[in-house]
Design an enzyme around this catalytic site. Structure first.
Site, PDB file in Angstrom:
ATOM      1  N   GLY A   1      -2.623   1.475  -1.954  1.00 42.40           N
ATOM      2  CA  GLY A   1      -2.250  -0.111  -1.925  1.00 42.40           C
ATOM      3  C   GLY A   1      -3.066  -1.097  -2.351  1.00 42.40           C
TER       4      GLY A   1
ATOM      5  N   GLY B   1       2.105   5.752  -0.496  1.00 47.29           N
ATOM      6  CA  GLY B   1       0.793   6.408  -0.611  1.00 47.29           C
ATOM      7  C   GLY B   1      -0.038   5.774   0.476  1.00 47.29           C
ATOM      8  N   SER B   2      -1.602   6.057   0.233  1.00 48.01           N
ATOM      9  CA  SER B   2      -2.364   5.791   1.209  1.00 48.01           C
ATOM     10  C   SER B   2      -2.686   4.059   1.165  1.00 48.01           C
ATOM     11  CB  SER B   2      -3.824   6.175   0.858  1.00 48.01           C
ATOM     12  OG  SER B   2      -4.230   5.931  -0.295  1.00 48.01           O
TER      13      SER B   2
ATOM     14  N   GLU C   1       4.690   1.082   0.576  1.00 50.17           N
ATOM     15  CA  GLU C   1       4.736   1.752   1.540  1.00 50.17           C
ATOM     16  C   GLU C   1       3.503   2.791   2.009  1.00 50.17           C
ATOM     17  OE1 GLU C   1       7.309   1.709   3.754  1.00 50.17           O
ATOM     18  OE2 GLU C   1       8.952   0.751   2.529  1.00 50.17           O
TER      19      GLU C   1
END
Length: 510
Positions: free
Chosen positions: A247, A242-243, A264
């Protein structure tokens, strides 16, 4: 673009596809989570969600399944993944079409995502016979030292809308052959493809015959459900896509309980076009990298540095590609660019373009295309010529915007290339060996993926996928990414009659 994107009944086709894929109608016709298609903006389903209490029970069941599955020999675990790959081959067209409906991808990309699932299954089956450790030289006579790898536990997977099925399969295929159970929390924007994958996997489980119940499960819900997965002590590893903002929240929560993470996250990816570049090749690679998936890939090309000697030869051709590229419904046209996922994505694109213009950007494209559907957001990809790398160039906008800048000095281009928070994918176009090797070297690209004479998008499953810096440092898919899903033990065996200590230490007792 054909302004009529309502020639087919999308809701009806969605229901027909889900029925073919084996999804029970009750799970998507009477739920509390509205599911929309970006193709028309209309609601196509109502999906049942899980409560926090449901999530705890699902995780408990997965933990029980893991304790049985870890004792199954790895090659036999690989057989389950092989059967899953066979099921995916059988239902590739249906699942690919559902990806197009729910995520807005053009048909070749929807099918390509399912093919990626098939490919990772093939990789994981071979891997199931190669989960090997090392024999290590020891200084002590009559001893043997080695390392062994063991199953880790329940693997949580949090996926994003832009690759609604492939990212889960990267994680699930490897986790399963490594002896783990899997709990998957898909994006709230793409729950239907998750239900379909779950139904396909259930058929593989049935053919396999004796897998423990709860080996692979779904968690449907919002952020609160994801937090249950992240905070559960029974989930030693969470792979989250995701963004960067997401994270920053997930990472510390996992670290607080000493759990592992595979993050990721964002990718403000760049390319460099050098004086010796094959411009025909570069043009094609740039076009797909920047416009494919409507700019909604984590590996999308977002920044381009073009040497001043070839700028006037390349950029006009890029502008022509941007003005002529076909934008339209992935369900009814042969367009190369489909819709943005929703209105927030559209708003973010508009905001970025306004900021670019305020900073001297010259914009080609970027207009919204009227389809007659107020809630469908089809955009002409935008090419923005910038005088230099300033905000918003240094910030990732998840939309089809390519910022183009001129450079004269290679070292300067490299510095600008690396001067952003993310470090996922990168590419250089050159026939100069020194430039290519420098780009791949220790003082070149600081990204997890660095390519020469190909674009930033379209990674194969054989290589480890992931990036550095604010991209999170995680690795999924190929190479030795499997090690993240297992725990390592170093073993020393004494087969002598003595007990020598390492480093010459003496500790004799009466």
């Amino acid at each position: 673009m054909d302004s009529s994107v309502n020639k087919i009944d999308v809701k009806r086709e969605t229901a027909e596809l889900l029925e073919k894929l084996g999804v029970e109608a009750s799970s998507y016709t009477s739920g509390d989570l509205a599911s929309f298609t970006p193709v028309t903006g209309e609601q196509i389903a109502s999906v049942k969600t899980h409560s926090a209490a449901d999530a705890e029970k699902i995780i408990d069941k997965a933990d029980e399944a893991f304790r049985q599955w870890r004792l199954v020999p790895a090659p036999k675990r690989g057989e389950l993944v092989r059967l899953f790959g066979e099921e995916l081959r059988q239902y590739k067209n249906e699942l690919g079409r559902l990806v197009s409906i729910e995520a807005g991808k053009i048909p070749s990309e929807g099918l390509g995502e399912v093919q990626e699932m098939i490919d990772i299954c093939d990789f994981a089956v071979g891997l199931s016979r190669q989960l090997y450790g090392l024999t290590i030289a020891t200084e002590r006579p009559g001893h043997r030292m080695m390392e062994t790898w063991h199953p880790l536990g329940v693997v949580g997977v949090i996926s994003a809308f832009n690759f609604p099925v492939a990212v889960w399969s990267w994680n699930a295929a490897l986790a399963l052959v490594c002896g783990n159970a899997v709990v998957w929390k898909p994006s709230e924007k793409t729950p239907l493809t998750a239900l379909a994958c779950d139904a396909i996997f259930a058929r593989a489980l049935k053919r396999f015959g004796d897998a423990p119940e709860g080996l692979s499960q779904l968690l449907i819900g919002d952020r609160a459900i994801g937090e249950v997965l992240v905070d559960s002590p029974k989930v030693p590893l969470v792979s989250a896509t995701g963004s960067t903002r997401m994270g920053r929240e997930v990472g510390p929560r996992l670290a607080k309980r000493f759990a592992r993470s595979i993050l990721e996250l964002g990718g403000n990816n760049a390319g460099i076009v050098c004086p010796s570049a094959d411009l025909d090749m570069a043009l094609r690679a740039i076009a797909f990298g920047a416009m494919g998936t409507a700019g909604q890939r984590c590996t999308t090309l977002r920044r381009l540095f073009v040497h001043e000697s070839v700028y006037d030869a390349l950029v006009p051709r890029l502008k022509k590609a941007y003005t002529s590229v076909s934008v339209g419904s992935p369900l009814e046209t042969s367009a190369l660019v489909g819709p943005l996922i929703d209105k927030p994505a559209f708003d973010n694109m508009q905001k970025a373009l306004k900021e670019a213009a305020a900073n001297g950007g010259i914009i080609t494209g970027g207009e919204r295309i009227d389809t007659g559907h107020a809630d469908a957001y089809y955009m002409k990809p935008a090419l923005v010529e910038m005088p230099k790398q300033v905000s918003p160039v240094t910030e990732e906008t998840f939309a089809p915007i390519l910022y183009v800048m001129k450079y004269s000095d290679f070292d300067e281009a490299l510095r600008d290339h690396n001067a952003v928070g993310a470090g996922l994918s990168s590419s250089i176009f050159t026939l100069n060996l020194q430039e290519a090797e420098r780009f791949l070297g220790p003082d070149g690209s600081d990204c997890g993926i660095a390519n020469v004479n190909i674009g930033t998008s379209g990674a194969e499953i054989g290589g480890a996928f992931g990036g550095e810096k604010e991209t999170g440092g995680g690795r999924e898919s190929g190479s030795d990414a499997w090690k993240a899903y297992m725990r390592r033990a170093t073993n020393t065996i004494n087969y002598s009659k003595a007990l020598p200590l390492a480093q010459g230490v003496s500790f004799d007792i009466e």
